[in-house]
Write a protein that holds these residues in place. Structure first.
Motif, mmCIF file in Angstrom:
data_model
loop_
_atom_site.group_PDB
_atom_site.id
_atom_site.type_symbol
_atom_site.label_atom_id
_atom_site.label_comp_id
_atom_site.label_asym_id
_atom_site.label_seq_id
_atom_site.Cartn_x
_atom_site.Cartn_y
_atom_site.Cartn_z
ATOM 1 N N TYR A 1 28.276 -29.203 33.373
ATOM 2 C CA TYR A 1 28.529 -28.933 34.794
ATOM 3 C C TYR A 1 29.767 -29.706 35.254
ATOM 4 O O TYR A 1 30.096 -30.748 34.694
ATOM 5 N N PRO A 2 30.452 -29.156 36.302
ATOM 6 C CA PRO A 2 30.176 -27.934 37.050
ATOM 7 C C PRO A 2 30.504 -26.684 36.230
ATOM 8 O O PRO A 2 31.340 -26.708 35.336
ATOM 9 N N LEU A 3 29.830 -25.594 36.597
ATOM 10 C CA LEU A 3 30.036 -24.300 35.959
ATOM 11 C C LEU A 3 30.498 -23.297 37.009
ATOM 12 O O LEU A 3 30.423 -23.554 38.209
ATOM 13 N N ILE A 4 30.978 -22.150 36.536
ATOM 14 C CA ILE A 4 31.353 -21.077 37.459
ATOM 15 C C ILE A 4 30.831 -19.765 36.896
ATOM 16 O O ILE A 4 30.884 -19.524 35.681
ATOM 17 N N THR A 5 30.280 -18.924 37.779
ATOM 18 C CA THR A 5 29.710 -17.643 37.373
ATOM 19 C C THR A 5 30.626 -16.500 37.794
ATOM 20 O O THR A 5 31.217 -16.532 38.871
ATOM 21 N N LYS A 6 30.720 -15.487 36.915
ATOM 22 C CA LYS A 6 31.593 -14.339 37.183
ATOM 23 C C LYS A 6 30.956 -13.076 36.614
ATOM 24 O O LYS A 6 30.346 -13.126 35.534
#
Length: 347
Positions: A143-148
């Motif tokens: 983390y941090p992560l990002i969703t797409k």
């Protein structure tokens, strides 16, 4: 010479028929088509507005189109950008931009990462979530992560809330995307704290970098700032575009190298915009390859960059056109009728 323009317009989609308000984000405004036609007409070409529906084949025959300037995004599915070029290739009509394979491959962010890996171009570590049962595997990421969404463009499905810092937020974001985009997986990447830089590349066998541009928070330096859908919609208030970016010569050179490598490895033609994230310690990560970049004279990143490096809109459009002409062996517009075009009697 008659040049057809293929495109998708925001105005052609009735709001009542749009189940997802983001559906038309990739599509163009009429003003963009007007601007492209104005450039071509000013330089002696006749223009025909073809759109992008199944009727374009008949229009091409009826209007005796010799060449197509393609900016069509297509309707639905991960191969949507490939639809129009596929039709043009079946009709043996010369056109600008990348071919169907490149357009389909680069729209899929997961497949893009696989090709980039084999080409030696770094991308953020990632996992693919096809259902909520896949979430435990994401624990291996940091983390941090990002969703797409896996195969959307124009920041569709990428929100300010897409950057997540814990398991609960990740689950909420992934669930929301799986519900909103039910026919495609969710890409979960490690979020790269740092800066966002985009590169414009133009040409074919010997492509060149048109320029680099950094996309920054107007409020000041912010390593957690990223190009979300909300930011893009409010770009005039929230974003500054800096070209050339404020980076050292070595980093500039490395970004250009990766941009040209990506352009060649993915088989891009004529024009592309390639997006990178630069970490706080200067590591470069490929985010996206876009061989069908927006050409709005008002807000397209590539156009803004071009102006900042001294290339006006007319020169940009003509550079794309002439690059495409060179692939077909057309020296100037008078030769296309002799060397190319269509035998209308056989369609």
């Amino acid at each position: 010479m008659r040049i057809g323009i293929t495109f998708n317009l925001k105005d052609e989609i009735s709001p009542a028929s749009v189940l997802n308000s983001e559906y038309i984000e990739e599509f163009d405004k009429t003003e963009t088509i007007d601007a492209i036609c104005d450039v071509l007409q000013k330089n002696g070409y006749e223009t025909v507005r073809l759109g992008s529906g199944i009727e374009i084949a008949e229009k091409i025959k009826k209007e005796k189109v010799n060449f197509v300037f393609n900016i069509a995004e297509g309707y639905g599915g991960r191969n949507r950008e490939s639809y129009v070029p596929s039709v043009l290739e079946m009709l043996d009509v010369p056109y600008s931009g990348s071919d169907p394979l490149t357009l389909g491959l680069t729209l899929d962010k997961i497949e893009t990462k696989k090709v980039a890996f084999h080409a030696g171009i770094p991308t953020p570590r990632y996992k693919v979530v096809r259902s909520m049962e896949d979430l435990p595997a994401v624990s291996r990421l940091r983390y941090p992560l990002i969703t797409k969404p896996a195969w959307e463009g124009s920041s569709k499905g990428i929100y300010n809330s897409s950057r997540v810092c814990d398991q609960k937020a990740l689950a909420e974001s992934a669930r929301a995307l799986l519900e909103k985009y039910p026919n495609q997986p969710v890409l979960v990447e490690e979020y790269i704290k740092g800066r966002e830089v985009t590169a414009g590349v133009i040409g074919n066998n010997t492509p060149r970098v048109l320029g680099l541009m950094e996309i920054v928070n107007k409020s000041g330096p912010d390593e957690d700032f990223f190009y979300s859908l909300e930011v893009k919609k409010d770009w005039e208030r929230l974003v500054d575009y800096i070209s050339p970016p404020r980076i050292n010569r070595l980093l500039d050179k490395r970004i250009r190298h990766y941009a040209l490598t990506a352009f060649k490895e993915f088989g891009c033609r004529d024009i592309a915009r390639i997006d990178f994230r630069i970490s706080r310690n200067g590591q470069i990560f490929l985010l996206e390859v876009n061989p069908l970049p927006g050409l709005s004279p008002e807000y397209a990143d590539l156009v803004i960059m071009s102006r900042k490096v001294g290339v006006d809109y007319e020169d940009l459009i003509l550079s794309i056109l002439h690059s495409a002409f060179s692939r077909y062996g057309f020296v100037d517009r008078r030769e296309i009728n002799a060397k190319g075009g269509i035998n209308y009697e056989t369609i």
